[in-house]
Design an enzyme around this catalytic site. Structure first.
Site, mmCIF file in Angstrom:
data_model
loop_
_atom_site.group_PDB
_atom_site.id
_atom_site.type_symbol
_atom_site.label_atom_id
_atom_site.label_comp_id
_atom_site.label_asym_id
_atom_site.label_seq_id
_atom_site.Cartn_x
_atom_site.Cartn_y
_atom_site.Cartn_z
ATOM 1 N N HIS A 64 0.880 -1.180 0.000
ATOM 2 C CA HIS A 64 0.000 0.000 0.000
ATOM 3 C C HIS A 64 0.911 1.221 0.000
ATOM 4 O O HIS A 64 1.581 1.482 1.010
ATOM 5 C CB HIS A 64 -0.866 0.038 1.247
ATOM 6 C CG HIS A 64 -1.738 -1.163 1.449
ATOM 7 N ND1 HIS A 64 -3.070 -1.195 1.118
ATOM 8 C CD2 HIS A 64 -1.469 -2.393 1.969
ATOM 9 C CE1 HIS A 64 -3.598 -2.375 1.422
ATOM 10 N NE2 HIS A 64 -2.631 -3.118 1.944
ATOM 11 N N PHE A 65 0.978 1.932 -1.113
ATOM 12 C CA PHE A 65 1.870 3.099 -1.182
ATOM 13 C C PHE A 65 1.119 4.431 -1.049
ATOM 14 O O PHE A 65 1.704 5.485 -1.181
ATOM 15 C CB PHE A 65 2.728 3.053 -2.451
ATOM 16 C CG PHE A 65 3.896 2.075 -2.379
ATOM 17 C CD1 PHE A 65 4.240 1.438 -1.186
ATOM 18 C CD2 PHE A 65 4.651 1.802 -3.508
ATOM 19 C CE1 PHE A 65 5.321 0.547 -1.119
ATOM 20 C CE2 PHE A 65 5.746 0.918 -3.450
ATOM 21 C CZ PHE A 65 6.072 0.285 -2.262
ATOM 22 N N ARG A 66 -0.204 4.378 -0.841
ATOM 23 C CA ARG A 66 -0.987 5.504 -0.305
ATOM 24 C C ARG A 66 -1.197 6.703 -1.224
ATOM 25 O O ARG A 66 -1.802 7.677 -0.792
ATOM 26 C CB ARG A 66 -0.340 6.034 0.997
ATOM 27 C CG ARG A 66 -0.025 4.995 2.057
ATOM 28 C CD ARG A 66 -1.246 4.274 2.489
ATOM 29 N NE ARG A 66 -1.077 3.550 3.749
ATOM 30 C CZ ARG A 66 -1.896 2.571 4.125
ATOM 31 N NH1 ARG A 66 -2.901 2.193 3.374
ATOM 32 N NH2 ARG A 66 -1.715 1.957 5.272
ATOM 33 N N ASN A 96 -6.713 0.825 -2.092
ATOM 34 C CA ASN A 96 -7.419 1.612 -1.060
ATOM 35 C C ASN A 96 -6.720 2.936 -0.791
ATOM 36 O O ASN A 96 -6.322 3.255 0.321
ATOM 37 C CB ASN A 96 -7.593 0.807 0.236
ATOM 38 C CG ASN A 96 -6.281 0.307 0.802
ATOM 39 O OD1 ASN A 96 -5.291 0.149 0.091
ATOM 40 N ND2 ASN A 96 -6.244 0.066 2.103
ATOM 41 N N LYS A 149 -8.853 -6.652 -6.759
ATOM 42 C CA LYS A 149 -8.716 -6.914 -5.317
ATOM 43 C C LYS A 149 -10.074 -6.756 -4.657
ATOM 44 O O LYS A 149 -10.772 -5.763 -4.889
ATOM 45 C CB LYS A 149 -7.721 -5.909 -4.719
ATOM 46 C CG LYS A 149 -7.839 -5.679 -3.206
ATOM 47 C CD LYS A 149 -7.135 -6.762 -2.401
ATOM 48 C CE LYS A 149 -7.266 -6.557 -0.902
ATOM 49 N NZ LYS A 149 -6.303 -5.670 -0.329
ATOM 50 N N HIS A 181 -8.907 -10.198 0.322
ATOM 51 C CA HIS A 181 -8.719 -10.001 1.761
ATOM 52 C C HIS A 181 -9.879 -10.733 2.432
ATOM 53 O O HIS A 181 -11.025 -10.272 2.382
ATOM 54 C CB HIS A 181 -8.721 -8.508 2.103
ATOM 55 C CG HIS A 181 -8.538 -8.240 3.567
ATOM 56 N ND1 HIS A 181 -7.533 -7.447 4.057
ATOM 57 C CD2 HIS A 181 -9.230 -8.658 4.658
ATOM 58 C CE1 HIS A 181 -7.609 -7.394 5.378
ATOM 59 N NE2 HIS A 181 -8.639 -8.115 5.769
ATOM 60 N N HIS A 234 -2.440 -12.652 2.635
ATOM 61 C CA HIS A 234 -2.063 -12.703 4.056
ATOM 62 C C HIS A 234 -2.881 -13.695 4.900
ATOM 63 O O HIS A 234 -3.649 -13.306 5.781
ATOM 64 C CB HIS A 234 -2.070 -11.330 4.717
ATOM 65 C CG HIS A 234 -3.230 -10.417 4.340
ATOM 66 N ND1 HIS A 234 -4.518 -10.834 4.228
ATOM 67 C CD2 HIS A 234 -3.244 -9.093 4.092
ATOM 68 C CE1 HIS A 234 -5.280 -9.798 3.904
ATOM 69 N NE2 HIS A 234 -4.528 -8.738 3.809
ATOM 70 N N ASP A 305 2.475 -6.894 2.498
ATOM 71 C CA ASP A 305 1.358 -6.069 2.971
ATOM 72 C C ASP A 305 1.886 -4.780 3.611
ATOM 73 O O ASP A 305 1.393 -4.362 4.670
ATOM 74 C CB ASP A 305 0.458 -6.835 3.937
ATOM 75 C CG ASP A 305 -0.850 -6.098 4.193
ATOM 76 O OD1 ASP A 305 -1.153 -5.136 3.473
ATOM 77 O OD2 ASP A 305 -1.570 -6.490 5.134
ATOM 78 N N HIS A 309 1.400 3.656 8.446
ATOM 79 C CA HIS A 309 0.648 4.733 9.092
ATOM 80 C C HIS A 309 1.654 5.504 9.921
ATOM 81 O O HIS A 309 2.661 4.941 10.374
ATOM 82 C CB HIS A 309 -0.439 4.167 10.017
ATOM 83 C CG HIS A 309 -1.471 3.341 9.308
ATOM 84 N ND1 HIS A 309 -2.480 3.887 8.543
ATOM 85 C CD2 HIS A 309 -1.635 1.998 9.229
ATOM 86 C CE1 HIS A 309 -3.231 2.904 8.042
ATOM 87 N NE2 HIS A 309 -2.727 1.758 8.440
HETATM 88 O O1 DOR Z 1 -3.583 -3.988 8.322
HETATM 89 C C1 DOR Z 1 -3.960 -3.665 7.204
HETATM 90 N N1 DOR Z 1 -3.697 -2.449 6.721
HETATM 91 N N2 DOR Z 1 -4.651 -4.541 6.459
HETATM 92 C C2 DOR Z 1 -5.269 -4.161 5.332
HETATM 93 O O2 DOR Z 1 -5.948 -4.950 4.746
HETATM 94 C C3 DOR Z 1 -5.166 -2.768 4.840
HETATM 95 C C4 DOR Z 1 -3.964 -2.138 5.346
HETATM 96 C C5 DOR Z 1 -3.921 -0.652 5.147
HETATM 97 O O3 DOR Z 1 -4.166 -0.216 4.021
HETATM 98 O O4 DOR Z 1 -3.633 0.070 6.089
#
Ligand code: DOR
Length: 442
Positions: A64-66, A96, A149, A181, A234, A305, A309
Site C-alpha cells: 500500500h503506497f498511499r 485503497n 482486489k 482479503h 495474508h 502487505d 501509518h
Molecule cells: O492492516 C492492514 N492495513 N490490512 C489491510 O488490509 C489494509 C492495510 C492498510 O491499508 O492500512
C-alpha cells in the site's frame, strides 16, 4: 552460435546464480535490460559478485503506497525507494487510496504518477465495488493492472464487498486471478464489543480465526461456482491453509513475513498498536502452523502487505489506532534470516518471491534468471549480518516493528532491467520504474 546483438554489454560475474535449474557458478550476460546468455564471457565488463548469491528480482505482490490522497503516510516514490533498498525489484500496489483505484481513469492516474518516479517496476490492483462489478472484466485488462482486489472485511479505507450476491457478480466479471482479503464482515461486526479500549491484544480476539476461516470458505465456494481463480492474501490461520490445500485448482495464497515472525504473546505487550494489522498477528501456535503449511508446499508467495501509518496515527488509543505496518523494505532481510535459521531453504524463498509470483499472476518476462527475461536481480550476502535501524528505513512513516532486530543475511544490490537501483545501500541517481506486463493484460 550467438549473434553480435546477443553479446552482453556487461556481466554479473563470480556469484552463485539461482537459475530454474538450481544454483550454478556461472556468469549472467546482460544487454539492453535483458538477460541474453548464461555462461562465461571473458573480456566483457564485470560486476564482481564473489561470495554473493544472485537471485531473480524479488517481487512483492502486496503493498500500500498511499498515493493519491494519503501521502502523509507514504507515496509512490518513497514506498518504492524503500522497496529497492530492501532488494525488491517490483511491486503490486493496492487500491485503497483516496480516491480508491476503481475506474480506468484512476488506474491511468496511478500509472502516470508512477512512471520513472517509482524506483522499481510496478502494477496496480483495481478495487472491486458493488458499483464497478460489471466493468471489472474490462478494467482488469488495462496494461499495468495487477488484477482485481476484493476486501471482504472492512480495513483501512472504504473498499468493501461483503455479501455473497455482490461477490458472485465480481467473480463472474473477468478471468484473471482475483486477490482476496478474507475476513468475514458480518462476524466482525457482531464481535466489535470484544475490542478492549487501550488493549491491542484484543485485536485478534475481535477479528478471530473463525472470521478469517469463514471468509476463506465462502470465497472458495463462490470462486468454484464462478469458475474463477482466486488468491487469498495474508493467510493467518493453519486451518485456512489446510482447506486451501484441498482447492489448489482454483486457489493460491500468500503469507507475510509479519505473520511468520511475530506472535501475539510477545508482540502486543512489546510494541502495542505497532503490531496491529488486518488480519491480525495471532498466537505462536498459529505462527508455527503457518510454517508447517509453508513447509508442506502450500503457500505460493510471500508478500509484505506494506501498510504504513504515521507514528502519530499509531499512537491513538486502540481501537482508534489504524491497522497496518510497513514491511516492503524488511521483507527480504527477515526472510533471509529465517533461511539462515533453517526454517526454509533459499530455493523455496526464491520461488515464493519470484517464480511463484510469476506463476500465480501470469507475469511476463519476470521471475527467473533465464535468457530473454528482464535483467532483474536481487543480490544478497547470506553470511553477512545486518541490523534493522531507523536510519536505514526509507518509508515516510519512519518506523518498523522490527527496528533493532539482528539478522543474518544482507541485501547488497537491486538491479531493475539491467540498471542498478541500489548497490551497498546507495541509491541510483534516477528512478526508472516501468509498468509490469501480464499474460491477461497485454
Ligand atoms: O492492516 C492492514 N492495513 N490490512 C489491510 O488490509 C489494509 C492495510 C492498510 O491499508 O492500512
Amino acid at each position: 552460435m550467438k549473434d553480435t546483438h546477443d553479446t552482453p554489454e556487461w556481466v554479473l560475474a563470480n556469484g552463485t546464480v539461482h537459475t530454474p535449474a538450481g544454483p550454478l557458478n556461472i556468469d549472467v550476460g546482460v544487454r539492453e535490460g535483458k538477460i541474453v546468455q548464461l555462461g562465461s564471457f571473458p573480456g566483457v565488463r564485470q560486476v564482481d559478485c564473489t561470495g554473493l548469491d544472485i537471485l531473480p528480482g524479488v517481487i512483492d505482490s502486496q503493498v500500500h503506497f498511499r498515493e493519491p490522497g494519503l501521502e502523509h503516510k507514504e507515496d509512490l516514490e518513497s514506498g518504492s525507494r524503500a522497496a529497492v533498498l530492501g532488494g525488491v525489484t517490483a511491486v503490486f500496489e493496492m487500491p485503497n487510496t483516496n480516491p480508491n483505484t476503481d475506474t480506468a481513469e484512476r488506474i491511468a492516474d496511478k500509472l502516470r504518477r508512477a512512471h520513472h518516479r517509482m524506483w522499481c517496476d510496478h502494477a496496480f490492483y483495481v478495487g472491486a465495488t458493488a458499483g464497478n462489478a460489471e466493468h471489472l472484466a474490462e478494467l482488469e485488462r488495462i496494461p499495468g493492472t495487477a488484477g482485481v482486489k476484493i476486501f471482504m472485511g472492512s480495513s483501512t479505507g472504504n473498499l468493501l464487498v461483503a455479501e455473497d450476491a455482490t461477490l458472485a457478480r465480481v467473480l463472474e466479471s473477468g478471468a484473471r486471478r482475483v486477490a482476496i482479503h478474507a475476513e468475514d464482515e458480518e462476524r466482525m461486526n457482531e464481535r466489535k464489543n470484544l475490542r478492549v479500549t487501550g488493549d491491542p491484544a484484543s485485536h485478534p480476539v475481535w477479528r478471530d480465526d473463525e472470521s478469517a476461516m469463514l471468509a476463506t470458505a465462502r470465497i472458495l465456494r463462490l470462486a468454484r461456482q464462478a469458475r474463477r481463480p482466486i488468491h487469498i492474501l495474508h493467510v493467518t490461520t493453519p486451518s485456512e491453509l489446510a482447506v486451501i490445500s484441498q482447492h489448489r485448482d482454483i486457489a493460491t495464497c500468500e503469507l507475510t513475513p509479519q505473520h511468520l515472525t511475530l506472535a501475539a504473546e510477545e508482540a502486543y505487550p512489546a510494541i502495542g498498536t505497532h503490531a496491529q494489522m488486518n488480519p491480525p498477528v495471532r498466537s505462536a501456535a498459529h505462527r508455527d502452523g503457518l510454517w508447517y503449511w509453508l513447509q508442506q508446499g502450500v503457500a505460493d508467495v510471500i508478500g509484505s502487505d506494506h501498510a504504513p501509518h504515521t507514528l502519530e496515527e499509531k499512537a491513538r488509543t486502540y481501537p482508534d489506532s489504524p491497522a497496518g505496518m510497513p514491511g516492503v523494505q524488511t521483507l527480504l532481510p527477515l526472510m533471509l534470516d529465517h533461511v539462515a535459521h533453517g526454517r526454509m531453504t533459499l530455493e523455496r524463498l526464491i520461488d515464493m518471491t519470484s517464480a511463484g509470483v510469476q506463476r500465480v499472476f501470469g507475469l511476463v518476462g519476470k521471475g527467473r534468471i533465464a535468457a530473454g527475461y528482464d535483467a532483474d536481480f536481487t543480490i544478497v550476502d547470506c553470511k553477512g549480518s545486518f541490523e534493522i535501524t531507523e536510519d536505514w528505513l526509507a518509508s515516510r512513516c519512519g518506523w518498523s516493528p522490527f527496528t533493532g532486530k539482528q539478522l543474518q543475511g544482507r541485501v547488497v544490490g537491486t538491479i531493475v532491467r539491467g540498471q542498478q537501483a541500489m548497490w551497498n545501500g546507495q541509491l541510483a541517481d534516477k528512478a526508472h520504474g516501468e509498468p509490469l506486463r501480464f499474460a491477461g493484460a497485454l
